[in-house]
Every structure is written in C-alpha cells, then in structure tokens.
Design a protein around this motif. Structure first.
Motif, short mmCIF file in Angstrom:
data_model
loop_
_atom_site.label_atom_id
_atom_site.label_comp_id
_atom_site.label_asym_id
_atom_site.label_seq_id
_atom_site.Cartn_x
_atom_site.Cartn_y
_atom_site.Cartn_z
N UNK A 98 0.81 -1.22 0.00
CA UNK A 98 0.00 0.00 0.00
C UNK A 98 0.85 1.27 0.00
N UNK A 99 2.08 1.16 -0.46
CA UNK A 99 2.94 2.35 -0.48
C UNK A 99 2.79 3.15 -1.77
N UNK A 100 2.06 2.61 -2.75
CA UNK A 100 1.69 3.42 -3.92
C UNK A 100 0.17 3.29 -4.13
N UNK A 101 -0.40 4.29 -4.76
CA UNK A 101 -1.85 4.26 -5.00
C UNK A 101 -2.15 3.32 -6.17
N UNK A 102 -3.42 2.98 -6.30
CA UNK A 102 -3.84 2.13 -7.41
C UNK A 102 -3.54 2.81 -8.75
N UNK A 103 -3.76 4.12 -8.78
CA UNK A 103 -3.50 4.88 -10.02
C UNK A 103 -2.02 4.82 -10.39
N UNK A 104 -1.19 4.99 -9.39
CA UNK A 104 0.26 4.96 -9.63
C UNK A 104 0.66 3.56 -10.12
N UNK A 105 0.10 2.54 -9.47
CA UNK A 105 0.38 1.16 -9.89
C UNK A 105 0.03 0.98 -11.36
N UNK A 106 -1.16 1.40 -11.71
CA UNK A 106 -1.60 1.24 -13.10
C UNK A 106 -0.72 2.02 -14.07
N UNK A 107 -0.33 3.21 -13.69
CA UNK A 107 0.48 3.99 -14.63
C UNK A 107 1.88 3.36 -14.74
N UNK A 108 2.40 2.83 -13.64
CA UNK A 108 3.73 2.20 -13.71
C UNK A 108 3.71 0.95 -14.59
N UNK A 109 2.67 0.10 -14.43
CA UNK A 109 2.69 -1.14 -15.24
C UNK A 109 2.44 -0.83 -16.73
N UNK A 110 1.63 0.17 -16.99
CA UNK A 110 1.41 0.56 -18.39
C UNK A 110 2.71 1.05 -19.01
N UNK A 111 3.43 1.82 -18.23
CA UNK A 111 4.69 2.35 -18.73
C UNK A 111 5.73 1.25 -18.91
N UNK A 112 5.81 0.34 -17.96
CA UNK A 112 6.78 -0.75 -18.06
C UNK A 112 6.50 -1.60 -19.30
N UNK A 113 5.23 -1.78 -19.57
CA UNK A 113 4.81 -2.54 -20.74
C UNK A 113 5.27 -1.88 -22.06
N UNK A 114 5.47 -0.58 -22.02
CA UNK A 114 5.86 0.13 -23.25
C UNK A 114 7.38 0.16 -23.45
N UNK A 115 8.11 -0.36 -22.49
CA UNK A 115 9.59 -0.27 -22.56
C UNK A 115 10.18 -1.02 -23.77
N UNK A 116 9.74 -2.25 -24.07
CA UNK A 116 10.32 -2.93 -25.24
C UNK A 116 10.22 -2.10 -26.53
N UNK A 117 9.08 -1.50 -26.80
CA UNK A 117 8.92 -0.64 -27.98
C UNK A 117 9.86 0.55 -27.93
N UNK A 118 10.00 1.09 -26.75
CA UNK A 118 10.88 2.26 -26.61
C UNK A 118 12.33 1.88 -26.87
N UNK A 119 12.72 0.68 -26.46
CA UNK A 119 14.11 0.24 -26.71
C UNK A 119 14.32 0.06 -28.21
N UNK A 120 13.35 -0.53 -28.85
CA UNK A 120 13.43 -0.74 -30.30
C UNK A 120 13.68 0.59 -31.02
N UNK A 121 12.88 1.55 -30.65
CA UNK A 121 12.97 2.88 -31.25
C UNK A 121 14.32 3.53 -30.92
N UNK A 122 14.74 3.36 -29.70
CA UNK A 122 16.00 3.95 -29.24
C UNK A 122 17.19 3.39 -30.02
N UNK A 123 17.22 2.10 -30.22
CA UNK A 123 18.34 1.50 -30.97
C UNK A 123 18.34 2.04 -32.40
N UNK A 124 17.17 2.05 -33.01
CA UNK A 124 17.05 2.56 -34.39
C UNK A 124 17.52 4.00 -34.51
N UNK A 125 17.13 4.82 -33.54
CA UNK A 125 17.42 6.25 -33.70
C UNK A 125 18.82 6.64 -33.27
#
Ligand code: F6R
Length: 367
Positions: free
Chosen positions: A181-208
């Motif tokens: 309970x050290x983070x809110x439900x909203x924070x939890x949801x935003x963190x997991x959504x963001x973590x899920x986007x990391x592979x795409x971001x790495x792909x883009x990062x290597x390309x650029x």
C-alpha cells in the motif's frame, strides 16, 4: 547462430526489446491490472514483514542490485542493502530470520554469490534468486525466485541479462509496493502501463541512435581514460557503462555518482578526458546541469544521455544521445542501451574480440 550480426554481443544488444518482453510475458498483465509472480505471491507475508532485504551479487549483476535498491526503497519502502557477495561472505555479516537475501546472477553459478547465499541460508534468512540460467546452482539452492528469461547470453559482457534483471526488479518493487500500500492504485496502473511500453521504446532507441553512436566512437578510439557520471537511479548505470567499456575495449573507465566528482575525480578533467554524463530530465536535472558546467569549465568533453527533446544540456555538450521520456525509475533500462552500444563500437575500432575479451570468463566459478 549470430543471426546475421558480427558478434553475439551486438545480437544480444539488439535482442533486448524481445528479451524484456519475454521477461515480462505472463507476469505483467496490464489489462487485468496485476503483476503475477509466483515467487513473490507465495511468500508475500515474508516480503511484507521483512525488516530488510539484502541483495548480493557480483559485477554487472551487482549494478542491477543497486538499481534494485533504488526501486524497492523508493516504491515499496523496504530497507535494502546491496553487497558484493565476496565481501559479504567473509566479514561475519549480521543476518537474521527476518532478513530476505536476494542473489542476482545471470549464470547462477558464480562461486562467491553461491557461497554467500549458502551462508545466509545457514543463518536462517529466506533466500531468493534472480537467475537467467534455469536450474543453475543458485536457482536450485534458493527457497524461491524469479527467472529473468532473457534467453542464453553468449557474449561475455552482460547486456540483455542485465536489462532483464532490471525488468524483474521493477516488477518485484511495483508488486511489493501494491501489496504494502505504499503506492496508489493509479500509480500502480500507470507504472505497469509504462513498463509494458519499454520494449517498444528500446526498439525505437536503438534505431534512432546506433548510427550516431558509431560516429561518436570514431572520436574516442584512442583515448586512455573515460569518466561516467550519473545521479540517483542512474548512478548504478554510470558504474555499468564504465564496466562495459573497460571489459571489452580495455580503456580505463571509472563510474561515479555525479556529485562525488568534486571530491576527487574532478582533478582528472582536462581536454583529454571524455565524460559520459547520464542526464535525463528527472528530479536531479538541474544538479546534473551544474555538474556539466563544472566539466565544461575544465574543457572536458561531454557525451550526454538526455531525454528526447532536451535543449538545455544539448546546447552545452559535444554529443547528446536522446532516450525516450520515461519515469525516472525506468530510465536505467533505457540509459544502459546507448552505453552498451558505445562500448561495443569503441571496442570494435580497437580490434578487440568483444565476445571473448582477454582474461574474462562467462561464469566465474572460482573464488
Ligand atoms: C560483466 C559481467 C560480469 C558478471 C559477473 C557476475 O559484463 O558479465 O561482471 O556480471 O561475473 O556474473 P553472474 O551474473 O553470472 O553471477
């Protein structure tokens, strides 16, 4: 078997969007709004009641442990200590049955890590493993654990196993934070959504950035020293960037927390000293900017890792490599990638066999 790449290391760097996806597969369930990790769930009470967590490891895995300390303390508010396995085991450490000891090891066979873990087990601690090699000695010894599932890592210099360790530690920290309970439900949801986007971001990062990094390396092929600086979550990445360069290019490099520069290393800075500064737009941005000013006034050459769209640092430095904008806690995963590429391309110019650098073994089974 190198999939068209010249070296396993380059292949493994490029594999990271996929390897991190594999690490998170079946665990990070964004739609359901949960992180599923049996090793944590089954021993939830132990984790939630732990007085502290001690992370033990060596080399690159120790750097992952340091990021783990930032993650777990920041999000789940459990005290964490990170120890070199070799130091921990020989100093008569204080361990109790209220401690959780986590070993991080790609190979699962590192002699010092294994021995440190045995000691912790004898003293009654709950022992947890974060290993890449399935059924390795450390994985078999532990009470529970989470595999990194990065796939076999052949290059001696650890790359995809490291970012997979960071992904596992992120999931553990976010999951514990939710249950504590050290983070809110909203924070939890935003963190997991963001973590899920990391592979795409790495792909883009290597390309650029890959071509840009190739060009940058041409200028640094013949230097003798490098300094790497970072703050907060990216201090361990400064250490890791320096280790990557040392082990595969044989150029001496030191990593430091940026604020420590003025306590000694600043004496080294002149026009011949390249300084890699990890400077994403985070809480410490202004502090990092003043560190860069200090380097500039001594004519050091700065290669900065900055957030996409950054202007302030970009205007101050010789080279700026852009990484996608993410929360500070995930910036270490992204910032590691250009540093892996930089070490790789400098090493190639120097003619080193990057997959098997001299004097190094993939798994250190001697003490
Ligand atoms: C560096 C590297 C080593 C290992 C260290 C621990 O690129 O690969 O520093 O990280 O020897 O190995 P594991 O993780 O197998 O315990």
């Amino acid at each position: 078997e190198k999939g068209g790449y010249e070296h396993f290391m380059l292949k493994e760097i490029h594999e990271q969007p996929k390897s991190i996806m594999d690490t998170m597969r079946g665990r990070l369930l964004v739609e359901e709004g949960i992180i599923q990790m049996a090793g944590i769930w089954d021993y939830q009470e132990k984790f939630l009641n732990a007085e502290r967590i001690i992370i033990i490891s060596c080399g690159t895995s120790w750097h992952a442990g340091l990021v783990g300390e930032y993650l777990i303390e920041d999000l789940a508010r459990i005290p964490v200590e990170v120890e070199y396995a070799s130091e921990f085991r020989y100093r008569n450490p204080i361990i109790t049955d209220k401690d959780i000891v986590i070993a991080i090891s790609q190979s699962g066979e590192t002699a010092d890590s294994l021995a440190a873990l045995k000691l912790a087990k004898e003293k009654g601690a709950f022992i947890y493993g974060i290993c890449n090699v399935v059924d390795s000695s450390i994985a078999r010894l532990t009470d529970a654990g989470s595999y990194t599932h990065a796939g076999p890592e052949i290059g001696v210099a650890s790359t995809k196993a490291f970012t997979a360790q960071l992904a596992v530690l992120s999931m553990i920290a976010i999951k514990l934070a939710k249950h504590k309970g050290t983070i809110s439900k909203e924070k939890f949801n935003s963190l997991i959504t963001e973590l899920d986007s990391i592979p795409d971001k790495i792909e883009k990062l290597i390309k650029s950035t890959e071509e840009q990094i190739k060009k940058i390396s041409l200028q640094y092929e013949n230097v003798h020293n490098f300094l790497y600086l970072g703050r907060g979550y990216n201090y361990p990445i400064a250490l890791e960037g320096a280790l990557k360069l040392k082990e595969i290019s044989y150029i001496h490099a030191e990593g430091y927390p940026a604020a420590e520069m003025k306590h000694g290393p600043i004496a080294l800075i002149d026009e011949n000293m390249p300084v890699v500064v990890i400077a994403p737009r985070t809480e410490h941005y202004e502090k990092i900017v003043s560190n860069i000013q200090e380097i500039n006034s001594r004519k050091g050459k700065v290669i900065a890792i900055v957030t996409e769209g950054d202007i302030q640092v970009k205007n101050m430095v010789a080279e700026a490599i852009e990484i996608p904008d993410v929360s500070e806690c995930f910036s270490p995963i992204l910032a590691s990638i250009p540093l892996q590429l930089l070490a790789y391309y400098i090493a190639i110019l120097r003619g080193v066999n990057v997959d098997q650098p001299r004097n190094l073994a993939k798994s250190v089974t001697v003490e």
